[in-house]
Design a protein around this motif. Structure first.
Motif, short mmCIF file in Angstrom:
data_model
loop_
_atom_site.label_atom_id
_atom_site.label_comp_id
_atom_site.label_asym_id
_atom_site.label_seq_id
_atom_site.Cartn_x
_atom_site.Cartn_y
_atom_site.Cartn_z
N ILE A 90 75.86 38.37 28.42
CA ILE A 90 77.00 38.10 29.64
C ILE A 90 76.04 37.90 31.04
O ILE A 90 74.87 38.61 30.97
CB ILE A 90 77.74 39.16 29.74
CG1 ILE A 90 77.58 40.59 29.86
CG2 ILE A 90 78.72 38.96 28.65
CD1 ILE A 90 78.19 41.64 30.31
N SER A 91 76.62 37.02 32.01
CA SER A 91 76.08 37.18 33.31
C SER A 91 77.21 36.98 34.22
O SER A 91 78.11 36.57 33.61
CB SER A 91 75.00 36.53 33.24
OG SER A 91 75.30 35.03 33.08
N MET A 92 76.86 36.84 35.48
CA MET A 92 78.08 36.43 36.31
C MET A 92 77.38 35.84 37.58
O MET A 92 76.23 35.68 37.85
CB MET A 92 78.87 37.50 36.83
CG MET A 92 78.17 38.75 37.47
SD MET A 92 79.17 39.96 37.86
CE MET A 92 80.67 39.30 38.78
N ALA A 93 78.30 35.23 38.41
CA ALA A 93 77.76 34.77 39.80
C ALA A 93 79.05 34.81 40.71
O ALA A 93 80.16 34.53 40.59
CB ALA A 93 77.32 33.35 39.57
N ARG A 94 78.60 34.80 41.91
CA ARG A 94 79.46 34.64 43.13
C ARG A 94 79.37 33.17 43.69
O ARG A 94 78.14 32.75 43.90
CB ARG A 94 79.26 35.61 44.13
CG ARG A 94 80.07 35.31 45.49
CD ARG A 94 79.99 36.19 46.72
NE ARG A 94 80.49 35.89 47.79
CZ ARG A 94 81.16 36.60 48.50
NH1 ARG A 94 81.14 37.95 48.58
NH2 ARG A 94 81.45 36.27 49.81
N ILE A 95 80.27 32.58 43.92
CA ILE A 95 80.12 31.11 44.69
C ILE A 95 80.95 31.15 45.95
O ILE A 95 82.07 31.15 45.73
CB ILE A 95 80.57 30.14 43.39
CG1 ILE A 95 80.27 30.29 42.12
CG2 ILE A 95 80.33 28.38 44.28
CD1 ILE A 95 80.65 29.24 41.07
N ASP A 96 80.10 30.70 46.89
CA ASP A 96 80.85 30.60 48.21
C ASP A 96 80.81 29.10 48.52
O ASP A 96 80.14 28.40 48.17
CB ASP A 96 80.01 31.35 49.23
CG ASP A 96 79.87 32.93 48.90
OD1 ASP A 96 81.26 33.14 49.61
OD2 ASP A 96 79.27 33.45 48.44
N PHE A 97 82.03 28.73 49.24
CA PHE A 97 82.15 27.28 49.47
C PHE A 97 82.56 27.11 51.08
O PHE A 97 83.28 27.69 51.44
CB PHE A 97 83.39 26.64 48.81
CG PHE A 97 83.06 26.72 47.32
CD1 PHE A 97 82.43 25.62 46.83
CD2 PHE A 97 83.53 27.64 46.43
CE1 PHE A 97 82.61 25.44 45.29
CE2 PHE A 97 83.44 27.61 45.04
CZ PHE A 97 83.12 26.54 44.53
N ALA A 98 81.75 26.23 51.54
CA ALA A 98 81.97 25.98 53.14
C ALA A 98 83.65 25.17 53.00
O ALA A 98 83.67 24.47 51.86
CB ALA A 98 81.11 25.32 53.85
N PRO A 99 84.04 24.69 54.04
CA PRO A 99 85.39 23.86 53.94
C PRO A 99 84.60 22.53 53.43
O PRO A 99 83.87 22.09 54.02
CB PRO A 99 85.65 23.87 55.37
CG PRO A 99 85.67 25.04 56.00
CD PRO A 99 84.23 25.40 55.47
N MET A 100 85.18 21.94 52.41
CA MET A 100 84.93 20.84 51.90
C MET A 100 83.69 20.73 51.12
O MET A 100 83.29 19.85 50.43
CB MET A 100 85.07 19.51 52.61
CG MET A 100 86.35 19.28 53.32
SD MET A 100 87.81 19.18 52.49
CE MET A 100 87.37 17.64 51.64
#
Length: 214
Positions: A90-100
């Motif tokens: 197993i593993s994981m990730a955080r994904i951050d998005f700017a607008p669009m």
């Protein structure tokens, strides 16, 4: 029951048994990231030297820097960042998005991904394999969960006006990632322009233009 039938059943059972990763043979196998030994995975640290910090990763609450061409940032927590994940699958990730912002079309060659939206509205999708190449897509809101099957090309896009956050779980300690545009147009050395021009049915100068950016 004939011997031939019995043999056939045993063979089928063995095939099923060897079709997935083996289970761990000990309580844990903390990765020794300094080892020079090359194996299919990571060598185990001496269990007597293991400490609590080997099972700890800090900082997933912090927003990633989305000031880039695609407007997203992936903070991965794989065996490279968290040695205690070794052999656990197993593993994981955080994904951050700017607008669009987008997480561009990519694949994980060794993992299925399950994505949970923490904040914002995110358009997600994946494409089935040849010859159908069917796009399966959905808009996700806060609290929604979506799964991307192993190896299939998939993407995410923030369609809201604010920042968006998602958490992904992956079924491998080292899922890998192949970003399609980077792999095809940013390979080292370059794939020959005439090959890509014919594959994408575009003028070769378009290929050179894209390659120059990657």
């Amino acid at each position: 029951m004939s011997r031939v039938l019995i043999f056939g059943l045993l063979l089928a059972t063995c095939s099923i048994a060897f079709a997935s990763d083996p289970s761990p043979l000990q309580d844990f196998c903390v990765a020794d990231l300094n080892s020079q030994v090359l194996v299919n995975g990571v060598v185990c640290k001496d269990a007597k030297l293991v400490k609590a910090d080997d099972f700890l990763f800090r900082g997933l609450h912090q927003m990633g820097n989305t000031s880039n061409d695609v407007g997203s940032n992936v903070t991965a927590v794989t065996v490279a960042e968290l040695p205690g994940l070794n052999t656990l699958g197993i593993s994981m990730a955080r994904i951050d998005f700017a607008p669009m912002g987008i997480n561009p079309p990519h694949t994980h060659p060794r993992a299925t991904e399950i994505l949970t939206v923490i904040e914002g509205s995110i358009l997600v999708g994946f494409v089935t394999s040849n010859p159908e190449n069917r796009l399966i897509t959905k808009v996700l809101e806060k609290g929604d969960v979506f799964v991307f099957p192993q190896g299939l090309i998939h993407f995410q896009k923030n369609i809201g006006h604010g920042y968006a956050i998602a958490i992904a779980g992956l079924s491998s300690q080292n899922p890998g990632v192949i970003t399609i545009a980077n792999a095809v147009f940013g390979s080292n050395p370059d794939i020959a322009g005439d090959i890509l021009a014919k594959a994408f049915q575009v003028d070769i100068n378009v290929v050179y233009q894209i390659q120059s950016k990657l």
